[in-house]
Scaffold this motif. Sequence first.
Motif, PDB file in Angstrom:
ATOM      1  N   TYR A 431       0.811  -1.219   0.000  1.00 47.24           N
ATOM      2  CA  TYR A 431       0.000   0.000   0.000  1.00 47.24           C
ATOM      3  C   TYR A 431       0.847   1.273   0.000  1.00 47.24           C
ATOM      4  O   TYR A 431       0.311   2.371   0.136  1.00 47.24           O
ATOM      5  CB  TYR A 431      -1.004   0.018   1.154  1.00 47.24           C
ATOM      6  N   TYR A 438      -2.419   9.137  -1.643  1.00 47.65           N
ATOM      7  CA  TYR A 438      -2.694   8.905  -0.224  1.00 47.65           C
ATOM      8  C   TYR A 438      -4.160   9.228   0.055  1.00 47.65           C
ATOM      9  O   TYR A 438      -4.611  10.356  -0.151  1.00 47.65           O
ATOM     10  CB  TYR A 438      -1.769   9.804   0.599  1.00 47.65           C
ATOM     11  N   ALA A 441      -8.559   4.443   3.166  1.00 48.79           N
ATOM     12  CA  ALA A 441      -8.618   3.169   2.449  1.00 48.79           C
ATOM     13  C   ALA A 441      -9.240   2.041   3.245  1.00 48.79           C
ATOM     14  O   ALA A 441      -9.688   1.046   2.664  1.00 48.79           O
ATOM     15  CB  ALA A 441      -7.212   2.768   2.000  1.00 48.79           C
ATOM     16  N   CYS A 462      -4.002   5.235   3.289  1.00 51.83           N
ATOM     17  CA  CYS A 462      -2.857   4.523   2.718  1.00 51.83           C
ATOM     18  C   CYS A 462      -2.683   4.968   1.272  1.00 51.83           C
ATOM     19  O   CYS A 462      -3.517   5.681   0.722  1.00 51.83           O
ATOM     20  CB  CYS A 462      -3.074   3.010   2.781  1.00 51.83           C
ATOM     21  N   GLY A 463      -1.618   4.509   0.650  1.00 56.91           N
ATOM     22  CA  GLY A 463      -1.353   4.848  -0.734  1.00 56.91           C
ATOM     23  C   GLY A 463      -0.022   5.567  -0.885  1.00 56.91           C
ATOM     24  O   GLY A 463       0.653   5.891   0.102  1.00 56.91           O
ATOM     25  N   TYR A 464       0.349   5.814  -2.115  1.00 56.10           N
ATOM     26  CA  TYR A 464       1.613   6.494  -2.378  1.00 56.10           C
ATOM     27  C   TYR A 464       1.569   7.913  -1.836  1.00 56.10           C
ATOM     28  O   TYR A 464       0.592   8.642  -1.989  1.00 56.10           O
ATOM     29  CB  TYR A 464       1.913   6.531  -3.873  1.00 56.10           C
ATOM     30  N   LEU A 497      -4.850  -6.439   2.930  1.00 58.12           N
ATOM     31  CA  LEU A 497      -4.223  -5.767   1.785  1.00 58.12           C
ATOM     32  C   LEU A 497      -5.211  -5.601   0.632  1.00 58.12           C
ATOM     33  O   LEU A 497      -5.254  -4.554  -0.017  1.00 58.12           O
ATOM     34  CB  LEU A 497      -2.999  -6.563   1.329  1.00 58.12           C
ATOM     35  N   ILE A 500      -7.510  -2.659   1.126  1.00 63.26           N
ATOM     36  CA  ILE A 500      -6.861  -1.376   0.855  1.00 63.26           C
ATOM     37  C   ILE A 500      -6.637  -1.175  -0.641  1.00 63.26           C
ATOM     38  O   ILE A 500      -7.009  -0.147  -1.224  1.00 63.26           O
ATOM     39  CB  ILE A 500      -5.516  -1.272   1.599  1.00 63.26           C
ATOM     40  N   LEU A 501      -6.031  -2.160  -1.285  1.00 67.68           N
ATOM     41  CA  LEU A 501      -5.621  -1.999  -2.679  1.00 67.68           C
ATOM     42  C   LEU A 501      -6.815  -1.812  -3.602  1.00 67.68           C
ATOM     43  O   LEU A 501      -6.735  -1.074  -4.595  1.00 67.68           O
ATOM     44  CB  LEU A 501      -4.790  -3.203  -3.129  1.00 67.68           C
ATOM     45  N   GLN A 503      -9.329  -0.118  -3.271  1.00 68.95           N
ATOM     46  CA  GLN A 503      -9.849   1.247  -3.293  1.00 68.95           C
ATOM     47  C   GLN A 503      -9.327   2.036  -4.494  1.00 68.95           C
ATOM     48  O   GLN A 503      -9.900   3.065  -4.873  1.00 68.95           O
ATOM     49  CB  GLN A 503      -9.452   1.981  -1.999  1.00 68.95           C
TER      50      GLN A 503
END
Length: 583
Positions: A431, A438, A441, A462-464, A497, A500-501, A503
């Motif tokens: 994530y 970001y 999530a 979460c996220g970059y 995971l 989250i992903l 999303q």
Amino acid sequence: MLHLRKIALFLAVVFCISLAGCSADAPQSKAAGSIDQTAVYRQNSASQQTQNLAKLCKVWGYAKYYHPAFLLGTSDWDAELLSLLSKVSACETSDDVNALLHEWFTSLGEIDYKARIPKAASGSDASVSEADLSWTADADYLGEALVGDLAKLPTMLPTNLDRTHAPVFFDSLGVPDFSNEPEHGSDYTDPDFRLLGLFRLWNALDYYAPYLHLLDCDWDAVLLEAIPTMLDGTDRESYEAALASVTGELQDAHVWWSSTVEGTKLSYRANPGGYYLPVPVSDVGGQLVVTGTADNCPLEKGDVLVSIDGETIDELAAEKKPYYSLPREDMLLTNAWRAIVNSETETMEVVVQRGGEECSFSVTGSEHSVSHTKSVLNGLDAFQVVGGNIGVLNPGVLESETELCNAMEELRNTDALIIDLRQYSGVMGLYFYIPTSYQPAIVVAKPNAATPGTFTKDPISCGYDSSLLTYSQSYYPYEKPVVILMDKNSVSRSEYLITILKQADNVTVIGEASTGADGNVAFLPLPGELQLQFTSFGIYEMDGAQTQCTGIQPDVAVHYTAERIREGRDEIMEAALDRLRRS
């Protein structure tokens, strides 16, 4: 705001199971010259006795987690219960029990937490009540005096309470820690000992299990049913079975019973035999199908198991079901496969369906079970690039975040990415790459230490995040199409995971619904040198949708078949590759 690196630590979903036990001198369960306890428990009508004991369980549990005498460790909570058990069981009426418990509560002393008591906060959408505590204000149930006693306890405990000697404290992540619970000498014929184990278990779950509101059963009814079951037994196996009957109602695939004594097996266990089929099997459309081969074994990929040692797979599954806490009915074969292929004899008579015909084989068993999810990892690389410049990432092979960073750097210039989360991921940092920005999530519900029985929901982002480059140059936003692979074996960290992903707008989930068991686990020691693992954090999607019990639903449903397994094909992987190559 927590930095993402801290979030990565905070959101670790499953910890390694530790079998280290906690011991302490056991309080005396019987006074010198006391009458036979078993006779006392039998002399009253079962229904009245059960109601009396259930009330004791609930009042004692409420005091255990709210009263300063126990939270500060000035009173021994187990000793107090043991002093009450036979007295309560001997009571003839509910009023007698109420009077006895009123006298006992008063004896606990002044309600002084040695810390400031905060004002009770009003309920909010972020707060989830799991323990139904409405009974504490029910004068018809407890009597006016006992209701008044319990009302003296604050609804919100001091946030800076010294929990050094408390029955529960919390680690840095907020996971409840029950390691202050004492061990006791094991006397399985003693009703006091047996009820102590049951009452400790039921209350710990009542206050610290995050999904009681999702259960198909009434949690109070579970207690009422378990009490006579516990009292009917006199040996270790019946004691363990009665406890397992309670956790079986949790619908929690994280539930796992073990002994705190290294090398000691449970008496009540699903796989008592010393041998297993030497090949991996998997639940395929409600049937157990062989998914691998072994030397000198006549079973082949794609064989559908029909019977083992004269019992059909359906019969074996029904026998093993009581040993498991199933998120939903269709998870029985996925959870119980190891017990189903277990045998007490080395040579196993196996009937399979192969090519439309039934075939019988004598199979030499293995001393160790062969896991399908682990066997598929054998020989896999951490990543590869296949035709169409599509990257395939195998998180189950990765052992560190550094390995993940190295793999993702190699996959940076691919045109699409497949992440196989049918595997149990060895890393969490996916994530940091996906979603590509970001954003909120996932929602985590943690036990609220100040209000036992409630959980506080917190959205986690979460996220970059470009600020990550301050700490590592490895992270980048993966913006190309991503397909996540998922099936019934996707559980816990993998489900976390996936939640989250998915999303991210560039992510599609393909396969079967996941297990439906997510959230950090806690460990509860029980009398009899036992330890229970159970889910202690609740996990939800941003829209409030649950994962527990239902599993995550794929965007594109694809199912395995025995025919394709026989051909050595992976239908879910093929569907993912086909989708990406056509996009």
